[in-house]
Scaffold this motif. Sequence first.
Motif, short mmCIF file in Angstrom:
data_model
loop_
_atom_site.label_atom_id
_atom_site.label_comp_id
_atom_site.label_asym_id
_atom_site.label_seq_id
_atom_site.Cartn_x
_atom_site.Cartn_y
_atom_site.Cartn_z
N CYS A 48 0.16 38.64 -12.78
CA CYS A 48 1.19 37.71 -13.26
C CYS A 48 2.05 38.44 -14.29
N GLY A 49 3.30 38.09 -14.36
CA GLY A 49 4.18 38.60 -15.42
C GLY A 49 4.19 40.11 -15.49
N THR A 50 3.92 40.60 -16.68
CA THR A 50 3.94 42.04 -16.91
C THR A 50 2.92 42.77 -16.03
N ALA A 51 1.78 42.17 -15.83
CA ALA A 51 0.75 42.81 -14.99
C ALA A 51 1.27 42.96 -13.56
N SER A 70 -5.05 42.55 -14.81
CA SER A 70 -4.96 41.56 -15.89
C SER A 70 -5.36 42.18 -17.22
N GLN A 71 -4.49 42.06 -18.19
CA GLN A 71 -4.82 42.53 -19.54
C GLN A 71 -6.01 41.74 -20.07
N SER A 72 -5.86 40.41 -20.09
CA SER A 72 -6.88 39.56 -20.70
C SER A 72 -8.13 39.45 -19.84
N THR A 88 -6.70 35.34 -16.87
CA THR A 88 -5.57 34.58 -16.35
C THR A 88 -6.01 33.73 -15.15
N VAL A 145 1.69 38.59 -28.36
CA VAL A 145 1.71 37.86 -27.08
C VAL A 145 2.39 38.69 -25.98
N ALA A 146 3.48 39.36 -26.31
CA ALA A 146 4.17 40.17 -25.30
C ALA A 146 3.37 41.43 -25.01
N SER A 147 3.17 41.69 -23.74
CA SER A 147 2.33 42.81 -23.34
C SER A 147 3.15 44.10 -23.32
N GLN A 195 -1.98 49.96 -17.54
CA GLN A 195 -2.24 49.44 -16.18
C GLN A 195 -1.59 50.32 -15.12
N LEU A 200 12.07 40.87 -18.83
CA LEU A 200 11.01 39.93 -19.27
C LEU A 200 10.73 40.11 -20.76
N LYS A 201 10.63 41.38 -21.17
CA LYS A 201 10.30 41.62 -22.58
C LYS A 201 11.40 41.05 -23.47
N GLU A 255 11.42 37.04 -23.44
CA GLU A 255 10.29 36.31 -24.03
C GLU A 255 10.24 36.41 -25.55
N VAL A 292 -3.38 33.14 -20.36
CA VAL A 292 -3.04 31.88 -19.70
C VAL A 292 -4.22 31.41 -18.87
C1 F6R Z 1 4.51 39.33 -20.82
C2 F6R Z 1 3.12 38.94 -20.74
C3 F6R Z 1 2.69 38.11 -19.60
C4 F6R Z 1 1.33 38.61 -19.07
C5 F6R Z 1 0.80 37.65 -17.99
C6 F6R Z 1 -0.49 38.15 -17.39
O1 F6R Z 1 4.73 40.14 -21.93
O2 F6R Z 1 2.34 39.25 -21.58
O3 F6R Z 1 3.64 38.09 -18.59
O4 F6R Z 1 1.49 39.90 -18.57
O5 F6R Z 1 0.59 36.39 -18.56
O6 F6R Z 1 -1.48 38.25 -18.35
P1 F6R Z 1 -2.81 39.07 -18.08
O7 F6R Z 1 -2.41 40.50 -17.94
O8 F6R Z 1 -3.67 38.82 -19.28
O9 F6R Z 1 -3.40 38.55 -16.81
#
Ligand code: F6R
Length: 606
Positions: free
Chosen positions: A300-303, A348-350, A353, A399-401, A408, A485-486, A489, A603
């Motif tokens: 999702c998003g940055t990932a 996924s960073q976190s 998600t 919050v911003a990745s 990644q 996106l960066k 947001e 998220v």
């Molecule tokens: C943008 C951002 C989000 C995450 C997205 C996925 O800066 O942080 O778009 O990249 O919510 O999150 P993860 O990587 O945690 O699954």
Amino acid sequence: MCGIVGYVGGKKAQDVLVGGLRRLEYRGYDSAGIATLDDDDKAHLTRSVGKIAELSKALESEPQTGHLGIGHTRWATHGGVTETNAHPHHVGNIYMVHNGIIENYKEIKAELKDYDFASDTDTEVLAALIDSNYKDGVSLKDAVAKSLKRIRGTYGIAVFSPKEPGTIIVARLGSPLIIGLGKDETLIASDASALLGYTREAIYLNDGELAVCTDKGAEVFTLGLKHLDSKPETIEGDLAQIQKGGYDHFLLKEIMEQATTLHNTLSGRIDPKAGKMHLGGPNLTEKEMRDIHHVVIVGCGTAYYAGLLASYYMEQLVPDLTTEVVIASEYRYRSLHLPKDSVALIVSQSGETADTLACLREIKKRGVKTLGIVNVVGSTIAREVDGGTYVHAGPEISVASTKAFTAQVVAMLMFAGMIAEYHGGDPKLIAEFTRELEILPKEIEKVLNDNHDTMKSLAKKYSKFDHALYLGRDTAFPIALEGALKLKEISYIHAEGYASGELKHGPIALVDDRFFEVFTILDNWLFDKSCGGLHEVRARGGKTIVLTNSKADIEADDIIRIESPIKLLTPILLNTLQQLFAYYVAVNRGNDVDQPRNLAKSVTVE
Ligand code: F6R
């Protein structure tokens, strides 16, 4: 997203809870609260809208003295941002905090006719359901287990009752919960960062598990109340990683530390002398590597954008491979047809998600091997994938990745480099990528330092615009998407990313004096074509910024030119400058850079 903390032990619970909530602030929230039980078994509840500072102020006038309690930061899903909707919720004998969404709460609410509901939340309904089952000698543990069996949806919960002092019940389904085990104290958190400095020993609760926590530790059960033998694990990381380290914002720290974090991503995984890359985590046999002909990358998003950039590299490196990069929230509901010779990369960073996790589960059901590209150690995705690799970017608090994106892309590139060996990939190209990876951390450091002041003044010049277009082709296209996106947001400037080749198919109609356009132009075989789009925008009076590694003459309002021996990985280098640009635009606009409005770090709900 919402954060949970809990404490039972010898310390003053209020201090531990508020301290823990501060550590979770980065996840994004709109209200917060704590509830504790004092030494006379009387419960106290304080909630407030806004930042933790508001909660602390409220607690100054009514301090809580007990040694057991729960706390929460809420990111509204059901019901507005009000004190009544904030957690903990109190119903009858129950005090409870909850992350996740109870899908069938309306149905249950209609059945609970004896209760007057004060809030609009699904959480209060679950608290009432537990209370309704907590009667006639039934223990709190049994009442929670019985109630959770009725629930459709997701939850991470922590519950206590004045009737059973000394005990907190926790449970999870789809929303992380970690139990920190200290000496004569037990901590609860939805995120390991809240436990750092207290203990390194923790039980990561699995979905469908419930635990009874006391100051002597935790006993884990299934919802059917079968006792489980859960082994504690070690929490990684240290306190310094979750502090600003002299920077004004976590975001700036995380952008600037990318040389170091990338070094960790690469450590032990590339062999520049041999011109090879190797990741241990995927745990694939030679046959399995040979058999892969299709890679689906989910995020999702940055990932997702990291996956998109990696897919270009993967196709360059592995001749007989097709790639498909998908947005998790869409993919989970599509009719997935995955060829048997596929592998899925779950990015996924976190690692929490909700949509990405749902895709992982769908893909597993279809018998396709899943590999995680995950940052947070011990996270749900990391635990559920068949194999994979940690990207080792360290805690990403803003919050911003930013640094996670870089890590990644590089982790997926190493995966590609590894399987390329088994697919007749060009050894020279693999070696070239490996050589560039080796010097990438130093080059990132140099590019960021050399251009820091320039990006700062550029941001000042453009921070009053309302709109931006980011454009690039080939490997600069995912960077255009990520750059937009960066910017949007954290600065709240409306920004869109496009493939430059698409300009004439629509977006060029937007060019006017409210917009500026950012072109990433790479010094490669598409240079002239990339400049074509730039000329077209300039011919229509567009304000243009160019990020490039080319020495050729380019006409634009502002040109950021980098010099580096890096060629193939230039988009990664230029992206770090886009990150700095977005950061300074947001600072100029006076925004809350680390916790942009309406956003949450992880998220965990759909
Ligand atoms: C943008 C951002 C989000 C995450 C997205 C996925 O800066 O942080 O778009 O990249 O919510 O999150 P993860 O990587 O945690 O699954």
